[in-house]
Design a protein around this motif. Structure first.
Motif, PDB file in Angstrom:
ATOM      1  N   GLU A   1       0.880  -1.175  -0.229  1.00 26.79           N
ATOM      2  CA  GLU A   1      -0.062  -0.072  -0.034  1.00 26.79           C
ATOM      3  C   GLU A   1       0.794   1.329   0.164  1.00 26.79           C
ATOM      4  O   GLU A   1       1.962   1.414   0.515  1.00 26.79           O
ATOM      5  CB  GLU A   1      -1.005   0.132   1.268  1.00 26.79           C
ATOM      6  N   PHE A   2       0.486   2.243  -0.519  1.00 26.15           N
ATOM      7  CA  PHE A   2       0.948   3.652  -0.807  1.00 26.15           C
ATOM      8  C   PHE A   2       1.002   4.013   0.578  1.00 26.15           C
ATOM      9  O   PHE A   2       0.251   4.244   1.556  1.00 26.15           O
ATOM     10  CB  PHE A   2       0.108   4.550  -1.701  1.00 26.15           C
ATOM     11  N   VAL A   3       2.195   4.794   1.113  1.00 29.50           N
ATOM     12  CA  VAL A   3       2.271   5.560   2.276  1.00 29.50           C
ATOM     13  C   VAL A   3       2.591   6.876   1.975  1.00 29.50           C
ATOM     14  O   VAL A   3       1.957   7.751   2.455  1.00 29.50           O
ATOM     15  CB  VAL A   3       3.856   5.234   2.910  1.00 29.50           C
ATOM     16  N   ALA A   4       3.598   7.418   1.128  1.00 26.61           N
ATOM     17  CA  ALA A   4       3.706   8.977   0.944  1.00 26.61           C
ATOM     18  C   ALA A   4       4.716   9.083  -0.542  1.00 26.61           C
ATOM     19  O   ALA A   4       5.164   8.378  -0.993  1.00 26.61           O
ATOM     20  CB  ALA A   4       4.700   9.433   1.995  1.00 26.61           C
ATOM     21  N   ALA A   5       4.301  10.349  -0.957  1.00 28.05           N
ATOM     22  CA  ALA A   5       5.162  10.389  -2.341  1.00 28.05           C
ATOM     23  C   ALA A   5       5.610  11.935  -2.071  1.00 28.05           C
ATOM     24  O   ALA A   5       5.060  12.859  -1.742  1.00 28.05           O
ATOM     25  CB  ALA A   5       4.528  10.135  -3.459  1.00 28.05           C
ATOM     26  N   ILE A   6       6.758  12.119  -2.789  1.00 28.18           N
ATOM     27  CA  ILE A   6       7.241  13.571  -3.038  1.00 28.18           C
ATOM     28  C   ILE A   6       7.782  13.816  -4.584  1.00 28.18           C
ATOM     29  O   ILE A   6       8.227  12.919  -5.144  1.00 28.18           O
ATOM     30  CB  ILE A   6       8.477  13.659  -2.105  1.00 28.18           C
ATOM     31  N   SER A   7       7.448  14.975  -4.922  1.00 31.16           N
ATOM     32  CA  SER A   7       7.847  15.371  -6.372  1.00 31.16           C
ATOM     33  C   SER A   7       9.270  15.538  -6.410  1.00 31.16           C
ATOM     34  O   SER A   7       9.916  15.550  -5.606  1.00 31.16           O
ATOM     35  CB  SER A   7       7.039  16.824  -6.643  1.00 31.16           C
ATOM     36  N   TRP A   8       9.702  15.725  -7.719  1.00 31.17           N
ATOM     37  CA  TRP A   8      11.163  15.673  -7.976  1.00 31.17           C
ATOM     38  C   TRP A   8      11.887  16.925  -7.352  1.00 31.17           C
ATOM     39  O   TRP A   8      12.985  16.654  -6.832  1.00 31.17           O
ATOM     40  CB  TRP A   8      11.498  15.769  -9.595  1.00 31.17           C
ATOM     41  N   SER A   9      11.019  18.205  -7.109  1.00 35.38           N
ATOM     42  CA  SER A   9      11.413  19.208  -6.515  1.00 35.38           C
ATOM     43  C   SER A   9      11.393  18.956  -5.048  1.00 35.38           C
ATOM     44  O   SER A   9      11.942  20.134  -4.356  1.00 35.38           O
ATOM     45  CB  SER A   9      11.113  20.248  -7.169  1.00 35.38           C
ATOM     46  N   GLY A  10      10.466  18.154  -4.548  1.00 37.60           N
ATOM     47  CA  GLY A  10      10.480  18.335  -3.056  1.00 37.60           C
ATOM     48  C   GLY A  10       9.404  19.352  -2.429  1.00 37.60           C
ATOM     49  O   GLY A  10       8.984  19.268  -1.474  1.00 37.60           O
ATOM     50  N   SER A  11       9.003  20.031  -3.700  1.00 33.85           N
ATOM     51  CA  SER A  11       7.712  21.060  -3.256  1.00 33.85           C
ATOM     52  C   SER A  11       6.477  20.763  -2.990  1.00 33.85           C
ATOM     53  O   SER A  11       5.506  21.001  -2.448  1.00 33.85           O
ATOM     54  CB  SER A  11       7.638  22.232  -4.415  1.00 33.85           C
ATOM     55  N   THR A  12       6.137  19.090  -3.561  1.00 30.00           N
ATOM     56  CA  THR A  12       4.600  18.686  -3.384  1.00 30.00           C
ATOM     57  C   THR A  12       4.845  17.099  -2.937  1.00 30.00           C
ATOM     58  O   THR A  12       5.758  16.430  -2.984  1.00 30.00           O
ATOM     59  CB  THR A  12       4.026  18.519  -4.712  1.00 30.00           C
ATOM     60  N   THR A  13       4.007  17.083  -1.766  1.00 29.79           N
ATOM     61  CA  THR A  13       4.022  15.840  -1.001  1.00 29.79           C
ATOM     62  C   THR A  13       2.454  15.449  -1.033  1.00 29.79           C
ATOM     63  O   THR A  13       1.637  16.018  -0.982  1.00 29.79           O
ATOM     64  CB  THR A  13       4.653  15.818   0.263  1.00 29.79           C
ATOM     65  N   TYR A  14       2.535  13.858  -0.806  1.00 27.78           N
ATOM     66  CA  TYR A  14       1.171  13.180  -0.864  1.00 27.78           C
ATOM     67  C   TYR A  14       1.381  12.187   0.308  1.00 27.78           C
ATOM     68  O   TYR A  14       2.280  11.504   0.604  1.00 27.78           O
ATOM     69  CB  TYR A  14       0.762  12.615  -2.080  1.00 27.78           C
ATOM     70  N   TYR A  15       0.092  11.960   1.031  1.00 33.07           N
ATOM     71  CA  TYR A  15       0.091  11.040   2.060  1.00 33.07           C
ATOM     72  C   TYR A  15      -1.038  10.251   2.215  1.00 33.07           C
ATOM     73  O   TYR A  15      -2.108  10.658   1.756  1.00 33.07           O
ATOM     74  CB  TYR A  15       0.374  11.593   3.160  1.00 33.07           C
ATOM     75  N   ALA A  16      -1.052   8.889   2.426  1.00 39.87           N
ATOM     76  CA  ALA A  16      -2.137   7.969   2.639  1.00 39.87           C
ATOM     77  C   ALA A  16      -2.722   8.841   3.924  1.00 39.87           C
ATOM     78  O   ALA A  16      -1.986   9.233   4.838  1.00 39.87           O
ATOM     79  CB  ALA A  16      -1.713   6.676   2.734  1.00 39.87           C
ATOM     80  N   ASP A  17      -4.203   8.802   4.181  1.00 40.33           N
ATOM     81  CA  ASP A  17      -5.012   9.250   5.113  1.00 40.33           C
ATOM     82  C   ASP A  17      -4.491   8.492   6.440  1.00 40.33           C
ATOM     83  O   ASP A  17      -4.423   9.349   7.663  1.00 40.33           O
ATOM     84  CB  ASP A  17      -6.320   8.871   5.029  1.00 40.33           C
ATOM     85  N   PHE A  18      -3.929   7.382   6.551  1.00 38.35           N
ATOM     86  CA  PHE A  18      -3.459   6.659   8.048  1.00 38.35           C
ATOM     87  C   PHE A  18      -2.377   7.174   8.238  1.00 38.35           C
ATOM     88  O   PHE A  18      -2.060   6.861   9.560  1.00 38.35           O
ATOM     89  CB  PHE A  18      -3.741   5.349   7.855  1.00 38.35           C
ATOM     90  N   VAL A  19      -1.563   8.049   7.512  1.00 37.88           N
ATOM     91  CA  VAL A  19      -0.142   8.488   8.027  1.00 37.88           C
ATOM     92  C   VAL A  19      -0.079  10.086   8.225  1.00 37.88           C
ATOM     93  O   VAL A  19       0.819  10.856   8.737  1.00 37.88           O
ATOM     94  CB  VAL A  19       1.106   7.852   7.344  1.00 37.88           C
ATOM     95  N   LYS A  20      -1.092  10.483   7.821  1.00 34.64           N
ATOM     96  CA  LYS A  20      -1.179  12.276   7.618  1.00 34.64           C
ATOM     97  C   LYS A  20      -1.033  12.549   8.912  1.00 34.64           C
ATOM     98  O   LYS A  20      -1.700  12.241  10.117  1.00 34.64           O
ATOM     99  CB  LYS A  20      -2.529  12.730   7.088  1.00 34.64           C
ATOM    100  N   GLY A  21      -0.062  13.652   9.476  1.00 36.10           N
ATOM    101  CA  GLY A  21       0.093  14.256  10.611  1.00 36.10           C
ATOM    102  C   GLY A  21       1.210  13.319  11.460  1.00 36.10           C
ATOM    103  O   GLY A  21       1.466  13.901  12.735  1.00 36.10           O
ATOM    104  N   ARG A  22       1.617  12.170  11.162  1.00 40.84           N
ATOM    105  CA  ARG A  22       2.337  11.459  11.749  1.00 40.84           C
ATOM    106  C   ARG A  22       3.716  11.073  10.894  1.00 40.84           C
ATOM    107  O   ARG A  22       4.727  11.078  11.527  1.00 40.84           O
ATOM    108  CB  ARG A  22       1.910  10.012  11.984  1.00 40.84           C
ATOM    109  N   PHE A  23       3.810  10.946   9.628  1.00 41.08           N
ATOM    110  CA  PHE A  23       4.819  10.723   8.862  1.00 41.08           C
ATOM    111  C   PHE A  23       5.076  12.016   8.143  1.00 41.08           C
ATOM    112  O   PHE A  23       4.080  12.723   7.472  1.00 41.08           O
ATOM    113  CB  PHE A  23       4.346   9.716   7.880  1.00 41.08           C
TER     114      PHE A  23
END
Length: 122
Positions: free
Chosen positions: A46-68
């Motif tokens: 399952e997906f946890v987190a991702a980051i764009s090549w520049s580092g300016s954009t990040t995405y998180y799975a709901d179950f880790v938001k605020g923790r990871f």
């Protein structure tokens, strides 16, 4: 071809923290998105987190938001996953992966590390 090596996993008590690292070698990874995924025994990856090549954009799975928190150091060819407030259900093998876009779909990533084990005890 890029080689990805994860490190930083281990055994931690619930509520504790770990920081995972993913070091890239070979072809540069600075122009690529990076993602973290995990797979627990008997479950699908399952997906946890991702980051764009520049580092300016990040995405998180709901179950880790605020923790990871995912971050990257382009100069060091390394991406990190800071994990706080860990729970027993976070126990899994954690994988980093390289892709063209920071998406949740594992099929969008073309290079994968071998993973690092994270075990959270209650």
């Amino acid at each position: 071809q890029v080689r990805l090596v994860e490190s930083g996993g281990g055994l931690v008590q619930a509520g504790g923290s770990l920081r995972l690292s993913c070091a890239a070698s070979g072809r540069t990874f600075s122009n690529y998105a990076m993602g973290w995924f995990r797979q627990a025994p008997g479950k699908e990856r399952e997906f946890v987190a991702a980051i764009s090549w520049s580092g300016s954009t990040t995405y998180y799975a709901d179950f880790v938001k605020g923790r990871f928190t995912i971050s990257r150091d382009i100069a060091k060819n390394t991406v990190y996953l800071q994990m706080n407030s860990l729970k027993p259900e976070d126990t899994a093998v954690y994988y980093c992966a390289r892709g063209n876009t920071p998406v949740r779909d594992a099929n969008a990533y073309d290079s994968w590390g071998l993973g690092t084990q994270v075990t959270v005890s209650s």
